[in-house]
Write an enzyme that holds these catalytic residues in place. Structure first.
Site, PDB file in Angstrom:
ATOM      1  N   TYR A 141       0.826  -1.219   0.000  1.00 32.76           N
ATOM      2  CA  TYR A 141       0.000   0.000   0.000  1.00 32.76           C
ATOM      3  C   TYR A 141       0.859   1.267   0.000  1.00 32.76           C
ATOM      4  O   TYR A 141       0.373   2.351  -0.299  1.00 32.76           O
ATOM      5  CB  TYR A 141      -0.956   0.023   1.206  1.00 32.76           C
ATOM      6  CG  TYR A 141      -2.049  -1.037   1.151  1.00 32.76           C
ATOM      7  CD1 TYR A 141      -2.201  -1.858   0.043  1.00 32.76           C
ATOM      8  CD2 TYR A 141      -2.927  -1.206   2.204  1.00 32.76           C
ATOM      9  CE1 TYR A 141      -3.188  -2.827  -0.007  1.00 32.76           C
ATOM     10  CE2 TYR A 141      -3.927  -2.167   2.156  1.00 32.76           C
ATOM     11  CZ  TYR A 141      -4.047  -2.982   1.053  1.00 32.76           C
ATOM     12  OH  TYR A 141      -5.031  -3.938   1.010  1.00 32.76           O
ATOM     13  N   LYS A 191       3.240 -15.595   1.983  1.00 25.25           N
ATOM     14  CA  LYS A 191       3.133 -16.285   0.688  1.00 25.25           C
ATOM     15  C   LYS A 191       4.560 -16.599   0.255  1.00 25.25           C
ATOM     16  O   LYS A 191       5.029 -16.207  -0.821  1.00 25.25           O
ATOM     17  CB  LYS A 191       2.392 -15.362  -0.304  1.00 25.25           C
ATOM     18  CG  LYS A 191       2.049 -15.989  -1.626  1.00 25.25           C
ATOM     19  CD  LYS A 191       0.967 -17.050  -1.543  1.00 25.25           C
ATOM     20  CE  LYS A 191       0.729 -17.690  -2.899  1.00 25.25           C
ATOM     21  NZ  LYS A 191      -0.025 -18.941  -2.820  1.00 25.25           N
ATOM     22  N   ASP A 223      -3.205 -18.255   1.285  1.00 22.04           N
ATOM     23  CA  ASP A 223      -4.363 -18.888   0.648  1.00 22.04           C
ATOM     24  C   ASP A 223      -4.953 -19.961   1.559  1.00 22.04           C
ATOM     25  O   ASP A 223      -6.176 -20.061   1.731  1.00 22.04           O
ATOM     26  CB  ASP A 223      -4.019 -19.436  -0.746  1.00 22.04           C
ATOM     27  CG  ASP A 223      -2.616 -20.019  -0.840  1.00 22.04           C
ATOM     28  OD1 ASP A 223      -1.877 -19.955   0.154  1.00 22.04           O
ATOM     29  OD2 ASP A 223      -2.264 -20.552  -1.905  1.00 22.04           O
ATOM     30  N   ASP A 247      -5.474  -6.929   5.636  1.00 19.00           N
ATOM     31  CA  ASP A 247      -6.655  -6.186   5.212  1.00 19.00           C
ATOM     32  C   ASP A 247      -7.725  -7.167   4.729  1.00 19.00           C
ATOM     33  O   ASP A 247      -8.899  -7.114   5.117  1.00 19.00           O
ATOM     34  CB  ASP A 247      -6.231  -5.239   4.074  1.00 19.00           C
ATOM     35  CG  ASP A 247      -7.295  -4.222   3.717  1.00 19.00           C
ATOM     36  OD1 ASP A 247      -8.340  -4.192   4.387  1.00 19.00           O
ATOM     37  OD2 ASP A 247      -7.085  -3.464   2.755  1.00 19.00           O
ATOM     38  N   ASP A 251     -11.411  -8.856   6.906  1.00 17.78           N
ATOM     39  CA  ASP A 251     -12.799  -8.779   6.435  1.00 17.78           C
ATOM     40  C   ASP A 251     -13.437 -10.166   6.449  1.00 17.78           C
ATOM     41  O   ASP A 251     -14.621 -10.320   6.726  1.00 17.78           O
ATOM     42  CB  ASP A 251     -12.869  -8.196   5.017  1.00 17.78           C
ATOM     43  CG  ASP A 251     -13.073  -6.686   5.031  1.00 17.78           C
ATOM     44  OD1 ASP A 251     -12.614  -6.046   5.999  1.00 17.78           O
ATOM     45  OD2 ASP A 251     -13.703  -6.162   4.091  1.00 17.78           O
TER      46      ASP A 251
END
Ligand code: NAD
Length: 361
Positions: A141, A191, A223, A247, A251
């Site tokens: 970001y 990852k 994942d 992030d 959610d």
């Protein structure tokens, strides 16, 4: 105790839920005889309208002067096609960076009275109690180079995922310290089978973990983590991860809690000009343009953020517990907002805030 708090209501339901959170903060301060000094500032779309900037200098100055900042959410559909520097979300990233709050704590708990609100089977969700620790001021970001260049079929977009050892070490230490007050288990998410960035992440987490021999550490690929959060959420205590993965995963955590409106967050680790720690507290959800202005948003994530502020910024554990108890009592009463699918008439945002205040006796 003197509590100097900056309030940034922001856009859409951000302003609606923040009004209720402030009400609860006033109630607690009153009950426990704390002096609450509130100032209000502009951030996001409302700030662009009034000053042309998503994060006005004045807001940054006020945030650096306050003991803690309580924020709603930012984002207005009218800015969806605006250039990145003129979007409300730029203000959000800007204030996190300005305060240097590098660790974002997102507790995810399945409240017993809300098990039926989750679309998942009760036996899967029951007992879920984790904190997602998301690195907040680094990663893709913020990384450079970034941008869109060229034209036609050669148009190219670039973002850069970048972390230094120092950035990974400090958030890892924060996660391990938190684990000491809980079930003593940290799961680091990366990852590393594909990204060099994640390979460094995993190496530094392993090396830093040596300082905490009493804490169990395991690793999971992002994942698989997305899948395990749904299949076996009880396996997680502290979930430690970088900015973008955190992030997205938090959610997903909202599904476990019954509604995204339930989730509080605390961003800590930054220091003020005076050298004192600071914190930024906000619900996880956005400005929800689809329900803004209807007095139906769930304010409990914002109110939970007040509890987090009392605990982390002011060390007021009893006051924080009192707010959490009051939230639990309101959930048990069944008089909750529409997102929690109550059997009777849903409560409004302001009725929910009032009910939490009434439960603080
Ligand atoms: P959102 O979180 O605003 O909404 C997602 C869905 O959840 C919507 O259906 C909404 O009605 C519902 N919802 C969210 N909060 C709720 C609450 N408290 N009570 C009941 N229902 C609730 O996410 P989005 O729709 O992807 O984004 C809308 C805007 O918010 C965008 O401009 C986005 O950039 C911004 N955003 C801001 C933040 C922030 O300020 N921290 C976070 C996420 C999104």
């Amino acid at each position: 105790m003197e509590l100097n708090v900056l309030v940034l209501p922001g856009d859409g339901i951000g302003a609606e839920v923040t009004a209720q959170a402030v009400r609860v903060l006033n109630r607690v301060a009153d009950k426990y005889k704390h002096t609450l000094n509130l100032t209000e500032g502009l951030l996001g779309g409302v700030a662009i309208h009034k000053t042309g900037q998503p994060l006005p200098e004045e807001t940054e100055r006020l945030a650096l002067a306050a003991d803690a900042t309580l924020m709603g959410a930012v984002g207005l559909p009218e800015f969806d096609n605006a250039p990145p520097d003129k979007r409300p979300e730029k203000g959000l990233l800007g204030i996190r960076k300005a305060l240097g709050v590098f660790a974002n704590l997102r507790p995810v708990r399945a409240h017993p009275s809300l098990l039926d609100s989750s679309p998942l089977k009760n036996h899967l969700v029951q007992g879920t109690d984790m904190i997602i620790v998301r690195e907040l001021t680094g990663g893709i970001y913020y990384g450079t180079p970034r941008g869109i260049s060229g034209d036609g079929l050669e148009t190219r977009a670039v973002n850069t995922m970048t972390y230094t050892r120092a950035e990974i070490e400090r958030v890892t230490r924060m996660a391990f310290h938190l684990a000491r007050g809980r079930r003593r288990k940290v799961t680091s998410v990366d990852k590393s089978n594909v990204l060099e960035n994640s390979q460094l992440w995993r190496k530094v987490v392993v090396e830093t973990a040596v300082e905490f021999p009493d804490i169990e550490l395991d690793h999971i690929l992002v994942d698989n983590c997305a899948m395990q959060l749904i299949l076996n959420p009880r396996r997680f205590d502290i979930v430690l991860t970088e900015n973008m993965f955190g992030d997205i995963l938090s959610d997903e955590g909202a599904v476990l809690a019954g509604s995204i409106g339930m989730l509080p967050s605390a961003s800590i680790g930054g220091r003020r000009a005076s050298g004192a720690w600071t914190g930024l507290y906000e619900p996880v959800h956005g400005s929800a343009p689809d329900i803004a202005g209807q007095n139906k948003a769930n304010p409990l994530g914002a109110i939970g953020s007040v509890a987090a502020m009392l605990e982390y910024s002011f060390g007021l554990k009893e006051e924080a517990a009192e707010v959490n108890r009051a939230v639990e009592a309101v959930l048990e009463s069944g008089r909750v907002t529409a997102d929690l699918k109550p059997t009777g008439t849903p409560a409004t945002t302001s009725q929910t805030g009032e009910a939490v205040c009434e439960a603080i006796v």
